[in-house]
Scaffold this motif. Structure first.
Motif, short mmCIF file in Angstrom:
data_model
loop_
_atom_site.label_atom_id
_atom_site.label_comp_id
_atom_site.label_asym_id
_atom_site.label_seq_id
_atom_site.Cartn_x
_atom_site.Cartn_y
_atom_site.Cartn_z
N SER A 71 0.82 -1.21 0.00
CA SER A 71 0.00 0.00 0.00
C SER A 71 0.85 1.26 0.00
O SER A 71 0.33 2.36 -0.21
N LEU A 72 2.15 1.11 0.23
CA LEU A 72 3.03 2.27 0.35
C LEU A 72 3.75 2.54 -0.97
O LEU A 72 3.96 1.63 -1.77
N PRO A 73 4.16 3.78 -1.20
CA PRO A 73 4.96 4.07 -2.38
C PRO A 73 6.25 3.25 -2.38
O PRO A 73 6.79 2.94 -1.31
N ALA A 74 6.74 2.91 -3.55
CA ALA A 74 7.95 2.10 -3.66
C ALA A 74 9.11 2.76 -2.93
O ALA A 74 9.31 3.98 -3.02
N ASN A 75 9.83 1.96 -2.17
CA ASN A 75 11.05 2.39 -1.46
C ASN A 75 10.80 3.44 -0.38
O ASN A 75 11.73 4.12 0.05
N SER A 76 9.55 3.53 0.08
CA SER A 76 9.24 4.58 1.06
C SER A 76 9.42 4.12 2.50
O SER A 76 9.48 4.96 3.40
N ALA A 77 9.47 2.81 2.75
CA ALA A 77 9.52 2.35 4.15
C ALA A 77 10.11 0.96 4.27
O ALA A 77 10.07 0.15 3.33
N VAL A 78 10.62 0.71 5.44
CA VAL A 78 11.00 -0.63 5.90
C VAL A 78 10.05 -0.97 7.04
O VAL A 78 9.91 -0.17 7.96
N ILE A 79 9.39 -2.10 6.96
CA ILE A 79 8.47 -2.49 8.02
C ILE A 79 8.97 -3.74 8.71
O ILE A 79 9.21 -4.76 8.06
N GLN A 80 9.13 -3.66 10.01
CA GLN A 80 9.47 -4.83 10.82
C GLN A 80 8.24 -5.20 11.65
O GLN A 80 7.66 -4.34 12.31
N TRP A 81 7.87 -6.48 11.58
CA TRP A 81 6.65 -6.97 12.24
C TRP A 81 7.03 -7.73 13.50
O TRP A 81 7.86 -8.65 13.47
N HIS A 82 6.40 -7.37 14.62
CA HIS A 82 6.69 -7.99 15.90
C HIS A 82 5.41 -8.62 16.47
O HIS A 82 4.54 -7.89 16.96
N PRO A 83 5.26 -9.93 16.40
CA PRO A 83 4.04 -10.56 16.94
C PRO A 83 4.03 -10.55 18.46
O PRO A 83 5.08 -10.60 19.11
N ILE A 84 2.83 -10.46 19.01
CA ILE A 84 2.67 -10.50 20.46
C ILE A 84 1.35 -11.19 20.77
O ILE A 84 0.40 -11.11 19.98
N GLY A 85 1.29 -11.89 21.88
CA GLY A 85 0.05 -12.49 22.34
C GLY A 85 -0.48 -11.70 23.52
O GLY A 85 0.08 -11.78 24.61
N THR A 86 -1.54 -10.91 23.30
CA THR A 86 -2.02 -10.04 24.39
C THR A 86 -2.52 -10.85 25.58
O THR A 86 -2.45 -10.38 26.72
N LEU A 87 -3.01 -12.05 25.33
CA LEU A 87 -3.50 -12.85 26.45
C LEU A 87 -2.37 -13.23 27.40
O LEU A 87 -2.61 -13.55 28.57
N SER A 88 -1.14 -13.17 26.90
CA SER A 88 -0.02 -13.56 27.74
C SER A 88 0.26 -12.55 28.85
O SER A 88 0.91 -12.88 29.84
N PHE A 89 -0.20 -11.31 28.69
CA PHE A 89 0.09 -10.31 29.73
C PHE A 89 -1.10 -9.40 30.04
O PHE A 89 -1.07 -8.69 31.04
N ALA A 90 -2.16 -9.42 29.23
CA ALA A 90 -3.25 -8.47 29.43
C ALA A 90 -4.60 -9.13 29.64
O ALA A 90 -5.62 -8.45 29.61
N SER A 91 -4.62 -10.43 29.88
CA SER A 91 -5.91 -11.13 29.99
C SER A 91 -6.74 -10.62 31.16
O SER A 91 -7.97 -10.63 31.12
N GLY A 92 -6.08 -10.16 32.22
CA GLY A 92 -6.81 -9.71 33.40
C GLY A 92 -7.17 -8.24 33.40
O GLY A 92 -7.79 -7.75 34.34
N PHE A 93 -6.80 -7.51 32.33
CA PHE A 93 -7.07 -6.08 32.26
C PHE A 93 -8.28 -5.82 31.37
O PHE A 93 -8.47 -6.50 30.36
N SER A 94 -9.07 -4.82 31.72
CA SER A 94 -10.26 -4.53 30.93
C SER A 94 -10.05 -3.29 30.07
O SER A 94 -9.15 -2.48 30.30
N THR A 95 -10.90 -3.17 29.02
CA THR A 95 -10.88 -2.00 28.15
C THR A 95 -12.31 -1.48 27.99
O THR A 95 -13.27 -2.19 28.30
N ARG A 96 -12.43 -0.27 27.51
CA ARG A 96 -13.73 0.26 27.18
C ARG A 96 -14.30 -0.49 25.97
O ARG A 96 -13.53 -1.08 25.20
#
Length: 321
Positions: A71-96
């Motif tokens: 979706s980005l113009p050619a040569n405009s960005a380098v994207i590094q993807w970092h997976p995370i499992g929210t249940l591993s640290f946020a399962s007990g926290f609530s959100t709106r």
């Protein structure tokens, strides 16, 4: 972690640094706004290409990653993807309602960047970048851990009295745009203190934003609102962007401009960026969205129509004999 495009070198040492890393934290439901936000950032920061982008994510598959990158113009960005499992640290926290648990991932942001990285810019997914980010990136934070913009609605409320959970801070910022001194963040143990607050108050109303405000109380620099202009549902970008020289527009309410049938007055403006991504609306989707929008406006204006629609939905749900 995986990378799209060729990694660039480290940022030069000195008072003025190369722009980036720029960090987002989203789940698969935010693929469209992420692609659109990245497109807006790339188009308005050509002098900083290739942008150094890091995306902390949950559930974004390889094909979707490719569509976002393409979706980005050619040569405009380098994207590094970092997976995370929210249940591993946020399962007990609530959100709106309507807020993903991925919101808690920004608390852990420094864990995904090299120790040699001394500064980062965090952006929420529901933003558009309307100007160059170099001036923001090079703001002198002094002794502050972060630079942020005050939350328009909550700053006075929280500063003048404690909310549920005992939250009271000197000033209250919106965490959608954060310029971060990573060394100070680590030294002040902002991640650890934020998680400690959430352990004590897991149902705090504004989740990680409350926690970050407590952890950074008295340690953040107030930035000009142009760097995080928090749009109300009825405000129109076109009327404000030039007058106030907005650099980052932030759609903080549930009236998101990319949603099908959205009543946001900024839906068409938002689409001028989205239409240049690999998530552009098809002609059929445009028609469907327009019909939904027209129907929503009619319902909003007519109490009778709302009553009829409510009865119709009730009848449709009723079991048949």
């Amino acid at each position: 972690m995986n990378v799209h495009s060729i990694p660039t070198g480290t940022a030069p040492v000195g008072p003025k640094q190369q722009l980036g890393p720029i960090v987002f934290a989203v789940d698969a439901a935010y693929a469209v706004p992420l692609a659109t936000a990245l497109r807006s950032a790339a188009e308005n920061n050509r002098d900083a290409w290739p942008l150094d982008i890091h995306v902390i994510h949950e559930g974004i598959g390889e094909e979707t990653k490719r569509r976002i990158f393409d979706s980005l113009p050619a040569n405009s960005a380098v994207i590094q993807w970092h997976p995370i499992g929210t249940l591993s640290f946020a399962s007990g926290f609530s959100t709106r309602p309507g807020v993903s648990k991925m919101t808690f991932a920004r608390i852990l942001l420094p864990q995904f960047l090299p120790e040699t990285c001394n500064r980062a810019l965090y952006l929420d997914g529901d933003i558009l970048v309307l100007g160059a980010l170099e001036r923001l990136w090079n703001i002198d934070l002094g002794e502050a851990v972060i630079g942020a913009v005050s939350d328009y609605w909550l700053d006075n409320v929280v500063s003048n009295g404690p909310r549920a959970g005992g939250l009271r801070v000197e000033r209250y910022f919106n965490a959608g745009v954060l310029l971060i001194d990573l060394a100070k963040w680590r030294a002040e143990k902002i991640s650890e203190r934020s998680l400690e607050y959430l352990d004590r108050f897991p149902t705090t109303e504004y989740s990680d934003q409350d926690a970050l405000n407590v952890a950074c109380d008295g340690k953040w620099k107030i930035l000009d609102r142009a760097w995080n202009f928090q749009f109300e549902p009825t405000q129109v970008i076109a009327r404000l962007a030039l007058e106030q020289k907005l650099a980052i527009a932030h759609f903080v309410t549930n009236v998101k401009p990319w949603k099908s049938g959205s009543l946001s007055p900024n839906a068409a403006f938002y689409d001028t960026f989205r239409c240049r991504t690999r998530f552009a609306l098809t002609p059929r989707q445009r028609v469907q969205s327009g019909l939904k929008r027209a129907g929503s406006r009619l319902l909003a204006r007519s109490a009778l129509l709302r009553a009829v629609w409510s009865c119709t939905k009730t009848a449709m749900r009723a079991p048949t004999a």
